[in-house]
Motif scaffolding. Structure first.
Motif, PDB file in Angstrom:
ATOM      1  N   ASP A 217     -10.147  -5.976 118.722  1.00 12.03           N
ATOM      2  CA  ASP A 217     -11.312  -6.236 119.020  1.00 12.03           C
ATOM      3  C   ASP A 217     -11.677  -6.141 120.684  1.00 12.03           C
ATOM      4  OD1 ASP A 217     -12.557  -7.608 116.740  1.00 12.03           O
ATOM      5  OD2 ASP A 217     -10.576  -8.430 116.785  1.00 12.03           O
ATOM      6  N   CYS A 218     -12.837  -5.608 120.913  1.00 12.17           N
ATOM      7  CA  CYS A 218     -13.346  -5.344 121.946  1.00 12.17           C
ATOM      8  C   CYS A 218     -14.671  -5.564 122.048  1.00 12.17           C
ATOM      9  CB  CYS A 218     -12.860  -4.258 122.601  1.00 12.17           C
ATOM     10  SG  CYS A 218     -13.304  -3.932 124.274  1.00 12.17           S
ATOM     11  N   PHE A 219     -15.537  -6.457 122.885  1.00 12.58           N
ATOM     12  CA  PHE A 219     -16.693  -6.691 122.831  1.00 12.58           C
ATOM     13  C   PHE A 219     -17.358  -7.321 124.083  1.00 12.58           C
ATOM     14  CE2 PHE A 219     -14.822 -10.529 120.821  1.00 12.58           C
ATOM     15  CZ  PHE A 219     -15.589 -11.459 121.433  1.00 12.58           C
ATOM     16  N   LEU A 220     -18.491  -7.477 124.215  1.00  8.40           N
ATOM     17  CA  LEU A 220     -19.263  -8.215 125.542  1.00  8.40           C
ATOM     18  C   LEU A 220     -19.839  -9.364 124.978  1.00  8.40           C
ATOM     19  CD1 LEU A 220     -20.935  -4.935 126.960  1.00  8.40           C
ATOM     20  CD2 LEU A 220     -18.846  -6.310 127.837  1.00  8.40           C
ATOM     21  N   ILE A 221     -20.130 -10.011 125.803  1.00  9.73           N
ATOM     22  CA  ILE A 221     -20.880 -11.286 125.737  1.00  9.73           C
ATOM     23  C   ILE A 221     -21.892 -11.198 126.704  1.00  9.73           C
ATOM     24  CG2 ILE A 221     -20.995 -13.670 125.962  1.00  9.73           C
ATOM     25  CD1 ILE A 221     -18.078 -13.977 125.392  1.00  9.73           C
ATOM     26  N   ASP A 222     -23.247 -11.534 126.184  1.00 10.22           N
ATOM     27  CA  ASP A 222     -24.506 -11.315 127.174  1.00 10.22           C
ATOM     28  C   ASP A 222     -25.287 -12.639 126.943  1.00 10.22           C
ATOM     29  OD1 ASP A 222     -26.011 -11.013 129.272  1.00 10.22           O
ATOM     30  OD2 ASP A 222     -26.621  -8.658 128.774  1.00 10.22           O
ATOM     31  N   VAL A 223     -25.727 -13.313 127.980  1.00 14.38           N
ATOM     32  CA  VAL A 223     -26.494 -14.605 127.653  1.00 14.38           C
ATOM     33  C   VAL A 223     -27.824 -14.556 128.191  1.00 14.38           C
ATOM     34  CG1 VAL A 223     -24.246 -15.993 127.537  1.00 14.38           C
ATOM     35  CG2 VAL A 223     -25.610 -15.791 129.683  1.00 14.38           C
ATOM     36  N   ASP A 224     -28.179 -13.322 128.729  1.00 10.67           N
ATOM     37  CA  ASP A 224     -29.087 -13.183 129.883  1.00 10.67           C
ATOM     38  C   ASP A 224     -30.554 -13.540 129.118  1.00 10.67           C
ATOM     39  OD1 ASP A 224     -30.563 -12.714 132.014  1.00 10.67           O
ATOM     40  OD2 ASP A 224     -30.629 -10.319 131.820  1.00 10.67           O
ATOM     41  N   LYS A 225     -30.575 -13.509 127.809  1.00 10.83           N
ATOM     42  CA  LYS A 225     -31.913 -13.846 126.940  1.00 10.83           C
ATOM     43  C   LYS A 225     -31.845 -15.262 126.475  1.00 10.83           C
ATOM     44  CE  LYS A 225     -34.974 -12.453 123.405  1.00 10.83           C
ATOM     45  NZ  LYS A 225     -35.203 -11.539 122.010  1.00 10.83           N
ATOM     46  N   TYR A 226     -30.739 -15.686 125.872  1.00 14.10           N
ATOM     47  CA  TYR A 226     -30.559 -16.905 125.330  1.00 14.10           C
ATOM     48  C   TYR A 226     -29.823 -18.098 125.909  1.00 14.10           C
ATOM     49  CZ  TYR A 226     -32.034 -14.526 121.058  1.00 14.10           C
ATOM     50  OH  TYR A 226     -32.907 -13.452 120.339  1.00 14.10           O
ATOM     51  N   MET A 227     -29.435 -17.694 127.141  1.00 16.60           N
ATOM     52  CA  MET A 227     -28.838 -18.501 128.048  1.00 16.60           C
ATOM     53  C   MET A 227     -27.902 -19.485 127.521  1.00 16.60           C
ATOM     54  SD  MET A 227     -30.323 -17.324 130.605  1.00 16.60           S
ATOM     55  CE  MET A 227     -30.115 -18.486 132.039  1.00 16.60           C
ATOM     56  N   ALA A 228     -26.918 -18.975 126.608  1.00 17.94           N
ATOM     57  CA  ALA A 228     -25.857 -19.923 126.269  1.00 17.94           C
ATOM     58  C   ALA A 228     -24.625 -19.159 125.662  1.00 17.94           C
ATOM     59  CB  ALA A 228     -26.585 -20.680 124.950  1.00 17.94           C
ATOM     60  N   TYR A 229     -23.501 -19.577 126.135  1.00 21.22           N
ATOM     61  CA  TYR A 229     -22.543 -18.811 126.027  1.00 21.22           C
ATOM     62  C   TYR A 229     -21.778 -19.338 124.617  1.00 21.22           C
ATOM     63  CZ  TYR A 229     -21.931 -16.733 130.509  1.00 21.22           C
ATOM     64  OH  TYR A 229     -22.044 -15.665 131.736  1.00 21.22           O
ATOM     65  N   PRO A 230     -20.976 -18.337 123.861  1.00 22.10           N
ATOM     66  CA  PRO A 230     -20.313 -18.915 122.589  1.00 22.10           C
ATOM     67  C   PRO A 230     -19.135 -19.887 123.060  1.00 22.10           C
ATOM     68  CG  PRO A 230     -19.888 -16.600 123.372  1.00 22.10           C
ATOM     69  CD  PRO A 230     -20.759 -16.910 124.328  1.00 22.10           C
ATOM     70  N   GLN A 231     -18.627 -20.364 122.039  1.00 20.90           N
ATOM     71  CA  GLN A 231     -17.424 -21.341 122.340  1.00 20.90           C
ATOM     72  C   GLN A 231     -16.373 -20.645 121.276  1.00 20.90           C
ATOM     73  OE1 GLN A 231     -19.048 -25.420 122.065  1.00 20.90           O
ATOM     74  NE2 GLN A 231     -20.449 -24.945 123.718  1.00 20.90           N
ATOM     75  N   PHE A 232     -15.130 -21.182 121.644  1.00 15.10           N
ATOM     76  CA  PHE A 232     -13.970 -20.489 120.993  1.00 15.10           C
ATOM     77  C   PHE A 232     -13.153 -22.025 120.552  1.00 15.10           C
ATOM     78  CE2 PHE A 232     -15.228 -17.398 123.566  1.00 15.10           C
ATOM     79  CZ  PHE A 232     -15.219 -16.187 122.992  1.00 15.10           C
ATOM     80  N   VAL A 233     -12.695 -21.962 119.244  1.00 13.72           N
ATOM     81  CA  VAL A 233     -11.955 -23.066 118.638  1.00 13.72           C
ATOM     82  C   VAL A 233     -10.857 -22.299 117.983  1.00 13.72           C
ATOM     83  CG1 VAL A 233     -13.254 -22.782 116.586  1.00 13.72           C
ATOM     84  CG2 VAL A 233     -12.042 -24.960 117.087  1.00 13.72           C
TER      85      VAL A 233
END
Length: 533
Positions: free
Chosen positions: A168-184
């Motif tokens: 797995d290799c992916f980006l996280i971008d919050v520029d539009k929705y202004m919320a980071y994902p969370q990990f469990v």
């Protein structure tokens, strides 16, 4: 027959309802708080989650839903994605769709990444180099291919993150929705607790990793309040302390967290947390430090707080008072009927002992200069005003250029002192001099040349090895330093206590518990006119 029809309809409703319920962890996060892990995971260029199987999702309106299950035998590394990118002008519903497009684009010899933007919202970015011209070359390679259009090249927005795992290799971008994902964590330890391994540290709840408009990474723990306290109580005090002292600490920490952090699990990139894991808030060390005794103290006081007029109060506390706690207005610019100075006479074995800070006059000059105060050469340091508890409220420092006056907590922070309950000792002083009353009158005498009664009620010559003598009075403790500076260029600050001195003394709570007081009695002693509920 009608009864059977109703039964069939009811069964169908239940079955459909079961499939319609979203995968929400604990349904809602009504009792969750956000804690910044500043002591270990602030301003980092890389953070690694070592847990091999994790879920990724978003908290919206304090309800968490897992979106993607990720598996990597080597864990997952997070790093700032600071290069240039351009995006495919299309939104994808899930990770799989975005990955398919990435695989096609990679055939054109470009660096393409799936990008999670928000719930069920994915995109594809191409680029990643800090060289904008090389990213322009990649844009030329994909233009007109696969029926996609592409955005303009985007510079670093101080939000994007690269996540890398095995497969797995992916980006996280919050520029539009202004919320980071969370990990469990998707796995459980031998005690049945789902834990996230954040490098060598373990945490309950969820972890959010973000840049929050910076060039580096921070980690935030989203955790249930009571489970948070499991990591606070042993972080603040020793688990070997009496049970009632541990329970008092748990109640104090709970009220502080509720008022300072508030219940919130949703990501907010502009202010990711209100409390952290350091002494600026409360020391929190996660799962690694949990013990049976401290967890039991939390469980046995579950939900309890200190109240005044039926309202939860700010239950401040510090390590050691030095014999008396302090009125809040003599420390901060607030007043409170329950944060009053009280005797702390059970602080018989303070966790942190009386201290002496030795500063040269040039060191004092440098410390003041760091705060923009140019006094010239330091001539004299004079305590001007003391509070009823014996702390220095106002300290005048005379210099060759000008005089400055430091007040309350600024004294402690500016001069790097442990508390403001101190005496200033100069060359030539005899600070252990006391007035002794006898049958023939009174006389001034140094303690170092006297006989004293020690804590075991034994009469003996005053020790010549101690730096300070501590004298217990009816409602306080007073220090009498034995040693003095050897020259006129050095000043001793000889004191007691550690911290601001407002509210509960942890060492005093320990002493009260050892004397047989309950946790409610301890708390209601330190917080005037309150009730534990």
């Amino acid at each position: 027959m009608k009864k059977y029809n109703k039964l069939i309809i009811l069964i169908i409703f239940i079955i459909l309802g079961t499939f319609m319920v979203p995968n929400v962890q604990a349904a809602t996060d009504q009792q969750y708080i956000r804690v910044g892990l500043e002591s270990r995971f602030k301003d980092r260029s890389k953070i690694t989650i070592k847990t091999k199987r994790i879920g990724m999702g978003y908290s919206v309106n304090n309800g968490f839903r897992e979106e993607v299950d990720l598996v990597s035998n080597s864990g997952f590394s997070f790093s700032p994605a600071q290069g240039y990118y351009f995006s495919v002008q299309k939104v994808f519903k899930n990770y799989s769709q975005a990955k398919q497009v990435v695989e096609s684009l990679k055939e054109l010899d470009v660096n393409a990444y799936p990008v999670i933007l928000y719930r069920n919202t994915w995109n594809v970015y191409i680029g990643g180099s800090t060289d904008k011209e090389s990213v322009k070359v990649q844009l030329g390679k994909v233009t007109g291919r696969f029926g996609f259009t592409y955005s303009d090249i985007m510079k670093d927005n101080q939000y994007r993150i690269l996540v890398e795992g095995q497969g797995d290799c992916f980006l996280i971008d919050v520029d539009k929705y202004m919320a980071y994902p969370q990990f469990v964590s998707s796995t459980y330890n031998s005690s049945g607790v789902p834990l996230l391994d954040l490098e060598s540290f373990q945490y309950r709840g969820r972890i959010e990793i973000g840049r929050y408009k910076s060039n580096s990474l921070k980690a935030v723990n989203i955790v249930n309040l009571e489970e948070y306290l499991y990591g606070v109580v042993p972080g603040e005090v020793s688990s070997s302390w009496p049970k009632e002292a541990l329970k008092a600490q748990a109640v104090c920490a709970r009220g502080y967290a509720i008022l300072k952090a508030g219940f919130r699990s949703d990501s907010t990139v502009n202010k990711p947390y209100k409390i952290d894991d350091t002494t600026k808030s409360q020391v929190y060390k996660g799962y690694n430090v949990e013990t049976k005794a401290t967890n039991q103290a939390v469980n046995e006081t579950k939900g309890e707080t200190v109240t005044y007029n039926n309202k939860i109060i700010s239950t401040y506390y510090s390590s050691t008072s030095g014999g008396s706690t302090e009125n809040v207005e003599d420390v901060w610019s607030i007043t409170s009927p329950y944060l009053r100075s009280v005797p702390d006479l059970y602080e018989n074995e303070p966790e942190l002992k009386p201290w002496i800070v030795k500063l040269t006059k040039s060191e004092i000059y440098s410390k003041l200069l760091d705060r923009g105060m140019q006094v010239g050469s330091v001539l004299e340091v004079i305590p001007e005003i003391r509070t009823s508890s014996g702390r220095v409220y106002s300290l005048r420092i005379k210099g060759t250029k000008k005089n400055v006056v430091l007040q309350t907590e600024i004294i402690r922070t500016a001069l790097s002192l442990y508390s403001t309950k101190f005496k200033v000792i100069k060359y030539g002083d005899k600070p252990d001099t006391v007035v002794m009353q006898g049958s023939s009158g009174s006389e001034r005498k140094q303690i170092s040349n006297s006989y004293v009664i020690d804590g075991n009620y034994q009469v003996k010559k005053a020790s010549q090895s101690l730096e300070q003598y501590i004298v217990l009075s009816e409602d306080n403790r007073t220090n009498f330093p034995r040693i003095v500076p050897k020259n006129n260029n050095t000043i001793y600050f000889a004191g007691q206590g550690y911290g601001h001195g407002v509210g509960m003394s942890q060492s005093g709570a320990k002493g009260m518990a050892e004397a047989g007081f309950t946790y409610k009695e301890i708390l209601e002693h330190y917080f005037t006119g309150t009730k534990v509920r």
